[in-house]
Design a protein around this motif. Sequence first.
Motif, PDB file in Angstrom:
ATOM      1  N   LYS A   9      66.679 112.448  80.657  1.00  0.00           N
ATOM      2  CA  LYS A   9      65.743 111.659  81.456  1.00  0.00           C
ATOM      3  C   LYS A   9      66.494 110.598  82.254  1.00  0.00           C
ATOM      4  CE  LYS A   9      61.591 112.275  78.681  1.00  0.00           C
ATOM      5  NZ  LYS A   9      60.600 111.638  77.815  1.00  0.00           N
ATOM      6  N   TYR A  10      67.494 109.991  81.617  1.00  0.00           N
ATOM      7  CA  TYR A  10      68.307 108.998  82.326  1.00  0.00           C
ATOM      8  C   TYR A  10      69.046 109.651  83.489  1.00  0.00           C
ATOM      9  CZ  TYR A  10      71.643 105.327  83.316  1.00  0.00           C
ATOM     10  OH  TYR A  10      72.398 104.384  83.957  1.00  0.00           O
ATOM     11  N   LYS A  11      69.566 110.854  83.271  1.00  0.00           N
ATOM     12  CA  LYS A  11      70.250 111.591  84.336  1.00  0.00           C
ATOM     13  C   LYS A  11      69.310 111.804  85.513  1.00  0.00           C
ATOM     14  CE  LYS A  11      70.742 115.991  84.171  1.00  0.00           C
ATOM     15  NZ  LYS A  11      71.029 117.380  83.867  1.00  0.00           N
ATOM     16  N   ASP A  12      68.070 112.188  85.251  1.00  0.00           N
ATOM     17  CA  ASP A  12      67.084 112.379  86.315  1.00  0.00           C
ATOM     18  C   ASP A  12      66.785 111.062  87.025  1.00  0.00           C
ATOM     19  OD1 ASP A  12      66.986 115.067  85.651  1.00  0.00           O
ATOM     20  OD2 ASP A  12      65.159 114.856  84.431  1.00  0.00           O
ATOM     21  N   PHE A  13      66.687 109.971  86.256  1.00  0.00           N
ATOM     22  CA  PHE A  13      66.466 108.649  86.845  1.00  0.00           C
ATOM     23  C   PHE A  13      67.617 108.269  87.763  1.00  0.00           C
ATOM     24  CE2 PHE A  13      67.664 104.151  86.486  1.00  0.00           C
ATOM     25  CZ  PHE A  13      66.604 103.572  87.183  1.00  0.00           C
ATOM     26  N   VAL A  14      68.838 108.487  87.290  1.00  0.00           N
ATOM     27  CA  VAL A  14      70.018 108.146  88.098  1.00  0.00           C
ATOM     28  C   VAL A  14      70.021 108.943  89.390  1.00  0.00           C
ATOM     29  CG1 VAL A  14      72.538 108.291  88.179  1.00  0.00           C
ATOM     30  CG2 VAL A  14      71.411 107.321  86.171  1.00  0.00           C
ATOM     31  N   GLN A  15      69.705 110.211  89.312  1.00  0.00           N
ATOM     32  CA  GLN A  15      69.657 111.025  90.532  1.00  0.00           C
ATOM     33  C   GLN A  15      68.626 110.467  91.513  1.00  0.00           C
ATOM     34  OE1 GLN A  15      69.092 115.233  90.022  1.00  0.00           O
ATOM     35  NE2 GLN A  15      68.881 115.581  92.209  1.00  0.00           N
ATOM     36  N   ALA A  16      67.494 110.038  91.010  1.00  0.00           N
ATOM     37  CA  ALA A  16      66.420 109.541  91.871  1.00  0.00           C
ATOM     38  C   ALA A  16      66.796 108.243  92.582  1.00  0.00           C
ATOM     39  CB  ALA A  16      65.142 109.343  91.054  1.00  0.00           C
ATOM     40  N   VAL A  17      67.639 107.435  91.985  1.00  0.00           N
ATOM     41  CA  VAL A  17      67.995 106.155  92.592  1.00  0.00           C
ATOM     42  C   VAL A  17      69.363 106.184  93.276  1.00  0.00           C
ATOM     43  CG1 VAL A  17      66.527 104.836  91.019  1.00  0.00           C
ATOM     44  CG2 VAL A  17      68.941 105.195  90.435  1.00  0.00           C
ATOM     45  N   THR A  18      69.956 107.365  93.382  1.00  0.00           N
ATOM     46  CA  THR A  18      71.251 107.530  94.042  1.00  0.00           C
ATOM     47  C   THR A  18      71.023 107.979  95.478  1.00  0.00           C
ATOM     48  OG1 THR A  18      72.301 108.078  91.940  1.00  0.00           O
ATOM     49  CG2 THR A  18      73.463 108.757  93.917  1.00  0.00           C
ATOM     50  N   SER A  19      71.832 107.471  96.389  1.00  0.00           N
ATOM     51  CA  SER A  19      71.660 107.778  97.818  1.00  0.00           C
ATOM     52  C   SER A  19      71.787 109.263  98.111  1.00  0.00           C
ATOM     53  CB  SER A  19      72.704 107.014  98.643  1.00  0.00           C
ATOM     54  OG  SER A  19      74.000 107.570  98.434  1.00  0.00           O
ATOM     55  N   ASP A  20      71.156 109.666  99.210  1.00  0.00           N
ATOM     56  CA  ASP A  20      71.273 111.059  99.651  1.00  0.00           C
ATOM     57  C   ASP A  20      72.732 111.428  99.906  1.00  0.00           C
ATOM     58  OD1 ASP A  20      68.541 111.421  99.508  1.00  0.00           O
ATOM     59  OD2 ASP A  20      68.219 111.128 101.667  1.00  0.00           O
ATOM     60  N   GLN A  21      73.505 110.496 100.465  1.00  0.00           N
ATOM     61  CA  GLN A  21      74.910 110.771 100.771  1.00  0.00           C
ATOM     62  C   GLN A  21      75.735 111.023  99.514  1.00  0.00           C
ATOM     63  OE1 GLN A  21      73.121 108.268 101.929  1.00  0.00           O
ATOM     64  NE2 GLN A  21      73.295 108.182 104.160  1.00  0.00           N
ATOM     65  N   SER A  22      75.304 110.473  98.395  1.00  0.00           N
ATOM     66  CA  SER A  22      75.997 110.716  97.131  1.00  0.00           C
ATOM     67  C   SER A  22      75.512 111.986  96.446  1.00  0.00           C
ATOM     68  CB  SER A  22      75.806 109.530  96.178  1.00  0.00           C
ATOM     69  OG  SER A  22      76.459 108.393  96.665  1.00  0.00           O
ATOM     70  N   ASN A  23      74.253 112.299  96.596  1.00  0.00           N
ATOM     71  CA  ASN A  23      73.664 113.458  95.928  1.00  0.00           C
ATOM     72  C   ASN A  23      73.844 114.772  96.687  1.00  0.00           C
ATOM     73  OD1 ASN A  23      72.492 112.521  93.488  1.00  0.00           O
ATOM     74  ND2 ASN A  23      70.812 111.604  94.616  1.00  0.00           N
ATOM     75  N   ASP A  24      73.962 114.683  98.011  1.00  0.00           N
ATOM     76  CA  ASP A  24      73.881 115.889  98.822  1.00  0.00           C
ATOM     77  C   ASP A  24      75.077 115.989  99.766  1.00  0.00           C
ATOM     78  OD1 ASP A  24      72.145 118.174  99.942  1.00  0.00           O
ATOM     79  OD2 ASP A  24      72.570 116.945 101.734  1.00  0.00           O
ATOM     80  N   PHE A  25      75.795 117.106  99.676  1.00  0.00           N
ATOM     81  CA  PHE A  25      76.999 117.300 100.493  1.00  0.00           C
ATOM     82  C   PHE A  25      76.679 117.223 101.981  1.00  0.00           C
ATOM     83  CE2 PHE A  25      80.077 120.076 102.673  1.00  0.00           C
ATOM     84  CZ  PHE A  25      81.248 119.406 102.344  1.00  0.00           C
ATOM     85  N   GLN A  26      75.616 117.876 102.420  1.00  0.00           N
ATOM     86  CA  GLN A  26      75.289 117.882 103.848  1.00  0.00           C
ATOM     87  C   GLN A  26      74.975 116.472 104.343  1.00  0.00           C
ATOM     88  OE1 GLN A  26      75.740 120.545 105.807  1.00  0.00           O
ATOM     89  NE2 GLN A  26      75.369 119.152 107.519  1.00  0.00           N
ATOM     90  N   ALA A  27      74.247 115.694 103.566  1.00  0.00           N
ATOM     91  CA  ALA A  27      73.961 114.303 103.953  1.00  0.00           C
ATOM     92  C   ALA A  27      75.248 113.491 104.017  1.00  0.00           C
ATOM     93  CB  ALA A  27      72.973 113.674 102.973  1.00  0.00           C
ATOM     94  N   PHE A  28      76.166 113.749 103.096  1.00  0.00           N
ATOM     95  CA  PHE A  28      77.465 113.076 103.100  1.00  0.00           C
ATOM     96  C   PHE A  28      78.232 113.412 104.373  1.00  0.00           C
ATOM     97  CE2 PHE A  28      82.038 113.480 101.944  1.00  0.00           C
ATOM     98  CZ  PHE A  28      82.325 112.131 101.764  1.00  0.00           C
ATOM     99  N   ILE A  29      78.298 114.703 104.715  1.00  0.00           N
ATOM    100  CA  ILE A  29      79.018 115.142 105.908  1.00  0.00           C
ATOM    101  C   ILE A  29      78.373 114.569 107.166  1.00  0.00           C
ATOM    102  CG2 ILE A  29      79.615 117.171 107.321  1.00  0.00           C
ATOM    103  CD1 ILE A  29      81.370 116.720 104.789  1.00  0.00           C
ATOM    104  N   GLU A  30      77.058 114.591 107.234  1.00  0.00           N
ATOM    105  CA  GLU A  30      76.355 114.031 108.396  1.00  0.00           C
ATOM    106  C   GLU A  30      76.663 112.542 108.545  1.00  0.00           C
ATOM    107  OE1 GLU A  30      72.241 115.080 107.896  1.00  0.00           O
ATOM    108  OE2 GLU A  30      72.670 117.229 108.171  1.00  0.00           O
ATOM    109  N   ASN A  31      76.731 111.822 107.434  1.00  0.00           N
ATOM    110  CA  ASN A  31      77.073 110.406 107.487  1.00  0.00           C
ATOM    111  C   ASN A  31      78.506 110.220 107.987  1.00  0.00           C
ATOM    112  OD1 ASN A  31      76.454 107.611 107.025  1.00  0.00           O
ATOM    113  ND2 ASN A  31      77.727 107.719 105.192  1.00  0.00           N
ATOM    114  N   LEU A  32      79.425 111.047 107.514  1.00  0.00           N
ATOM    115  CA  LEU A  32      80.814 110.965 107.990  1.00  0.00           C
ATOM    116  C   LEU A  32      80.897 111.242 109.487  1.00  0.00           C
ATOM    117  CD1 LEU A  32      82.981 112.682 105.218  1.00  0.00           C
ATOM    118  CD2 LEU A  32      82.948 110.254 105.860  1.00  0.00           C
ATOM    119  N   VAL A  33      80.193 112.263 109.944  1.00  0.00           N
ATOM    120  CA  VAL A  33      80.194 112.597 111.375  1.00  0.00           C
ATOM    121  C   VAL A  33      79.626 111.429 112.170  1.00  0.00           C
ATOM    122  CG1 VAL A  33      79.181 114.104 113.132  1.00  0.00           C
ATOM    123  CG2 VAL A  33      80.162 115.099 111.043  1.00  0.00           C
ATOM    124  N   ASP A  34      78.519 110.850 111.711  1.00  0.00           N
ATOM    125  CA  ASP A  34      77.911 109.702 112.395  1.00  0.00           C
ATOM    126  C   ASP A  34      78.895 108.527 112.453  1.00  0.00           C
ATOM    127  OD1 ASP A  34      75.587 108.289 113.573  1.00  0.00           O
ATOM    128  OD2 ASP A  34      75.719 107.102 111.722  1.00  0.00           O
TER     129      ASP A  34
END
Length: 123
Positions: A9-34
């Motif tokens: 449950k804590y793992k799910d909570f942590v995922q919910a409060v973690t940024s998209d750029q940390s959770n998702d590769f595509q969001a991370f790449i888009e942020n780097l490109v930006d």
Amino acid sequence: MSNQIDLNKYKDFVQAVTSDQSNDFQAFIENLVDLHENTDVNMPLLMTGAIGMANEAGEFGEYVKKVLFQGKELSEETQYNMKRELGDVIWYWINACRALNIDPNDVIAENVSKLEKRYPGGS
């Protein structure tokens, strides 16, 4: 134990409060490109500097921990190794300055100014 934590449950909570750029590769790449397109910061070099400084500071801290808490002798060899780690910190620090296109002398001058305001009497 009524206060037992369910780590899944804590793992799910942590995922919910973690940024998209940390959770998702595509969001991370888009942020780097930006960042690449909209700043003059060298992001690969900045990441190298940040991760490297953290790692090397940790290695320096490991020597301090062993001397202070584990009885390691503060020998010439230990001090030499600590000096080498500090050199590595500076190497990565300069790379961070390069990545941000800032003069390292300006960083030190700003630090002195900040500390003079914080400690106007010298300590």
